[in-house]
Design a protein around this motif. Structure first.
Motif, PDB file in Angstrom:
ATOM      1  N   ARG A 121       2.563   9.508   6.522  1.00  0.00           N
ATOM      2  CA  ARG A 121       1.415  10.400   6.325  1.00  0.00           C
ATOM      3  C   ARG A 121       0.329   9.716   5.507  1.00  0.00           C
ATOM      4  NH1 ARG A 121       2.496  15.407   2.496  1.00  0.00           N
ATOM      5  NH2 ARG A 121       2.451  13.644   1.037  1.00  0.00           N
ATOM      6  N   TYR A 122       0.735   8.955   4.493  1.00  0.00           N
ATOM      7  CA  TYR A 122      -0.233   8.248   3.652  1.00  0.00           C
ATOM      8  C   TYR A 122      -0.956   7.169   4.452  1.00  0.00           C
ATOM      9  CZ  TYR A 122      -2.054   5.460  -0.238  1.00  0.00           C
ATOM     10  OH  TYR A 122      -2.871   4.758  -1.095  1.00  0.00           O
ATOM     11  N   TYR A 123      -0.205   6.428   5.303  1.00  0.00           N
ATOM     12  CA  TYR A 123      -0.829   5.380   6.114  1.00  0.00           C
ATOM     13  C   TYR A 123      -1.853   5.961   7.094  1.00  0.00           C
ATOM     14  CZ  TYR A 123       2.310   1.600   4.598  1.00  0.00           C
ATOM     15  OH  TYR A 123       2.964   0.636   3.866  1.00  0.00           O
ATOM     16  N   GLN A 128       5.433   8.347   3.563  1.00  0.00           N
ATOM     17  CA  GLN A 128       4.646   7.125   3.594  1.00  0.00           C
ATOM     18  C   GLN A 128       3.837   7.027   4.886  1.00  0.00           C
ATOM     19  OE1 GLN A 128       4.140   5.086   1.136  1.00  0.00           O
ATOM     20  NE2 GLN A 128       2.815   3.751   2.349  1.00  0.00           N
ATOM     21  N   ASP A 183       2.709  17.608  -4.666  1.00  0.00           N
ATOM     22  CA  ASP A 183       3.137  17.440  -3.274  1.00  0.00           C
ATOM     23  C   ASP A 183       4.498  18.107  -3.102  1.00  0.00           C
ATOM     24  OD1 ASP A 183       3.930  16.624  -0.753  1.00  0.00           O
ATOM     25  OD2 ASP A 183       3.018  14.643  -0.947  1.00  0.00           O
ATOM     26  N   THR A 242       3.826  15.822  -9.760  1.00  0.00           N
ATOM     27  CA  THR A 242       3.118  15.821  -8.486  1.00  0.00           C
ATOM     28  C   THR A 242       3.010  17.241  -7.958  1.00  0.00           C
ATOM     29  OG1 THR A 242       3.109  14.980  -6.217  1.00  0.00           O
ATOM     30  CG2 THR A 242       5.246  15.441  -7.180  1.00  0.00           C
ATOM     31  N   ASN A 249       0.827  -1.215   0.000  1.00  0.00           N
ATOM     32  CA  ASN A 249       0.000   0.000   0.000  1.00  0.00           C
ATOM     33  C   ASN A 249       0.862   1.268   0.000  1.00  0.00           C
ATOM     34  OD1 ASN A 249      -2.470  -1.387   0.060  1.00  0.00           O
ATOM     35  ND2 ASN A 249      -2.400  -1.569   2.291  1.00  0.00           N
ATOM     36  N   THR A 250       1.858   1.263  -0.886  1.00  0.00           N
ATOM     37  CA  THR A 250       2.728   2.434  -0.995  1.00  0.00           C
ATOM     38  C   THR A 250       1.966   3.586  -1.625  1.00  0.00           C
ATOM     39  OG1 THR A 250       4.620   0.955  -1.277  1.00  0.00           O
ATOM     40  CG2 THR A 250       4.941   3.259  -1.892  1.00  0.00           C
ATOM     41  N   ASP A 251       2.238   4.787  -1.167  1.00  0.00           N
ATOM     42  CA  ASP A 251       1.648   5.988  -1.764  1.00  0.00           C
ATOM     43  C   ASP A 251       1.893   5.966  -3.274  1.00  0.00           C
ATOM     44  OD1 ASP A 251       1.099   8.535  -2.713  1.00  0.00           O
ATOM     45  OD2 ASP A 251       1.825   9.531  -0.900  1.00  0.00           O
ATOM     46  N   ASP A 304       2.070   8.173  -5.524  1.00  0.00           N
ATOM     47  CA  ASP A 304       3.045   9.162  -5.977  1.00  0.00           C
ATOM     48  C   ASP A 304       4.473   8.715  -5.652  1.00  0.00           C
ATOM     49  OD1 ASP A 304       1.095  10.766  -6.991  1.00  0.00           O
ATOM     50  OD2 ASP A 304       1.010  12.127  -5.271  1.00  0.00           O
ATOM     51  N   ASN A 354      -3.825   8.275   6.715  1.00  0.00           N
ATOM     52  CA  ASN A 354      -5.073   8.625   6.040  1.00  0.00           C
ATOM     53  C   ASN A 354      -5.903   7.398   5.664  1.00  0.00           C
ATOM     54  OD1 ASN A 354      -4.572  11.412   6.150  1.00  0.00           O
ATOM     55  ND2 ASN A 354      -3.351  11.345   4.262  1.00  0.00           N
TER      56      ASN A 354
END
Length: 548
Positions: free
Chosen positions: A429-431, A427, A396, A394, A364-366, A368, A433
């Motif tokens: 931060r992505y997790y 990564q 970001d 991107t 489940n890697t971001d 981007d 969410n």
């Protein structure tokens, strides 16, 4: 019964040159684990028959350990005997380690390590002993399985008795004879008369009594525990005046040495001073802990640029094949192994990159991050020398900054483990969410690094396979020189050498030439060593005087 009481004290063998017995004793006593003991081997009056049995694979080695729990002391005794039990080499000693570590199991392990050291010393002096097997009997089934049947990749420094077990496995790699561990039932003499015991059990009973005598001597002398485990370069570590010899010693030494090693890596990898503080060492250490022991050693050598690629072997003047075996590039460096443009290397690299991409999706890697890393690595591996950072699609801002800062650190260094800490932050931060997701960015970064190190390992193995499949012109030339030297030695004959060497001259050129290059070099080294011991004449493949 082996008559050890009379023959064990024989100072020298009568049928083997004294120089070679001295060399066996020398190599045996110089082994790292024997430095503090002053070990000594015992030989029967004759060992020529034993050497022949070792060569034929019919010799037997039996070890046994003894432990006195009330005194917390242990010892081991071992013996290598000929097929008819008339000739032997034997040894034994107290089991090393603090009282908390010494037990019956450790005593058996110590005997196996001591035996392995002796076999290695004998094979070093007699390199022609390419024995097909060596039966090793022991009544400690657990010690046998751990030493000879366990997977070396599963060996970790936290394992109890790690230093002894790793030593046995290390010697096992350097011994020609394939160990055949055999469990021997102990104390069978309690129910069967000694004279009716099977051969292995009878010898085991003798070794058990001998080991007990060693322990009793240690008790009478009130001997303290001694620190005979592998010596580390940083010297000994003492706690309350006593040197530490358990697995904790290695962990402490590693902790002390890690800071200088990190700085050395930063310097050798040309990491800018402004970026050194940004490297994610936490993920690096977590990823390293996942690696098996042999890959940890490989990784340290690789990052330190000590692995023997072409440029390193050329600099050290080692070997003859310095070009890349895949593309024949003259400047084979560590980074070239990863970026080689050979068709087979490209195919493997693309396959490994696809595997890495699949792993990122599974974790489940971001998206981007995934697309950015795959794009940059793919383009960098195509043209590492003229690589230009591609445009990152991107919005970001943190991702853009992380890419720019990683660019200054280097993408080859990224593969080595010098990740910018921003990757884990992004990564993580992505997790956060993702509802109910318990994954962290640091764990993801450590797993990513593990995959990248596996990437390096697979490419290195492919390169080594290619090197072994394609002998260089230099290797073929050296083999031709060796064959010429063999012809000369066979024509010269045994000359002034002892009768023991007659069997080595009873062969023919055709038989020797049919052997592998390694066996040919072993034969020459053995014969030249024998001549040097008599004539004090040094000869090798590079000497110009092939005629005496």
């Amino acid at each position: 019964m082996i008559n050890s009481s009379s023959t064990m004290l024989a100072p020298r063998c009568e049928d083997i040159p004294p120089q070679q017995i001295d060399r066996i004793q020398h190599f045996y006593s110089k082994a790292p684990e024997n430095n503090a003991i002053g070990h000594e081997l015992f030989f029967s009056i004759s060992i020529a028959g034993l050497l022949e049995d070792l060569r034929a694979g019919t010799a037997v080695a039996i070890i046994d350990g003894s432990y006195y729990p009330e005194n917390i002391k242990g010892a081991s005794r071992w013996i290598i005997v000929s097929q008819d039990d008339s000739e032997f080499i034997s040894g034994g000693s107290m089991c090393p380690g603090p009282p908390s570590a010494v037990n019956a199991y450790r005593s058996e392990l110590w005997g196996l390590l001591d035996l392995s050291t002796a076999v290695w010393a004998v094979e070093w002096v007699f390199p022609d002993l390419t024995s097909p097997r060596l039966i090793i009997g022991c009544d400690g089934e657990s010690a046998l399985n751990t030493s000879f049947n366990a997977n070396p990749s599963a060996l970790i420094t936290r394992m109890k008795h790690f230093s002894i077990i790793s030593g046995i496995m290390g010697y096992g790699k350097n011994i020609h004879a394939k160990a055949e561990p055999t469990w021997v039932e102990s104390h069978l003499s309690d129910i069967v008369p000694y004279r009716l015991l099977p051969r292995f059990n009878r010898i085991n009973e003798d070794m058990d009594k001998a080991a007990k005598r060693i322990v009793q001597i240690g008790i009478r002398r009130n001997s303290k525990y001694f620190d005979v485990v592998f010596q580390f370069r940083m010297g000994s570590i003492k706690l309350n005046g006593a040197r530490m010899v358990t697995a904790a010693e290695k962990s402490i030494v590693n902790s002390i040495s890690i800071l200088p090693l990190r700085q050395y890596w930063l310097d050798i990898c040309n990491i800018p001073l402004a970026r050194q503080k940004d490297i994610n060492w936490i993920s690096f250490e977590k990823a390293a802990a996942r690696l098996p022991h042999h890959r940890q050693n490989f990784l340290i050598n690789w990052i330190s640029q000590m692995t023997l690629v072409g440029s390193v072997s050329r600099k050290r003047k080692m070997g003859f094949q310095h070009c890349c075996p895949r593309c024949n590039d003259w400047s084979e460096t560590h980074s070239h192994v990863i970026t080689c443009y050979n068709a087979k290397a490209r195919h493997l690299r693309n396959s490994l990159l696809s595997t890495l991409n699949e792993w990122m999706e599974k974790e489940n890697t971001d998206p981007d991050i995934e697309s950015t890393i795959m794009l940059i690595l793919t383009q960098w591996m195509r043209k590492p020398g003229s690589f230009r950072l591609p445009y990152i699609y991107t919005v970001d801002l943190l991702l853009r900054q992380t890419v720019q800062q990683q660019q200054s650190i280097g993408w080859y260094n990224f593969i080595l483990g010098m990740q910018h800490s921003g990757w884990a932050t992004l990564q993580d931060r992505y997790y956060r969410n993702i509802p109910h997701c318990k994954k962290t960015g640091d764990n993801w970064a450590s797993k990513l690094q593990f995959e990248l190190w596996t990437f390096i390992w697979d490419l290195w193995q492919h390169q080594q396979d290619m090197r072994l499949e394609t002998p260089s012109a230099d290797d073929l030339a050296m083999l031709a020189i060796a064959k010429t030297a063999i012809t000369f030695e066979l024509n010269l004959g045994r000359d002034t050498l002892a009768t023991f060497y007659a069997t080595y001259f009873s062969t023919t050129e055709e038989r020797l030439f049919a052997k592998t290059a390694t066996d040919i070099r072993v034969w020459l080294r053995f014969i030249w060593g024998a001549r040097e011991s008599i004539n004090n004449f040094a000869n090798d493949l590079f000497s110009q005087n092939c005629n005496r």
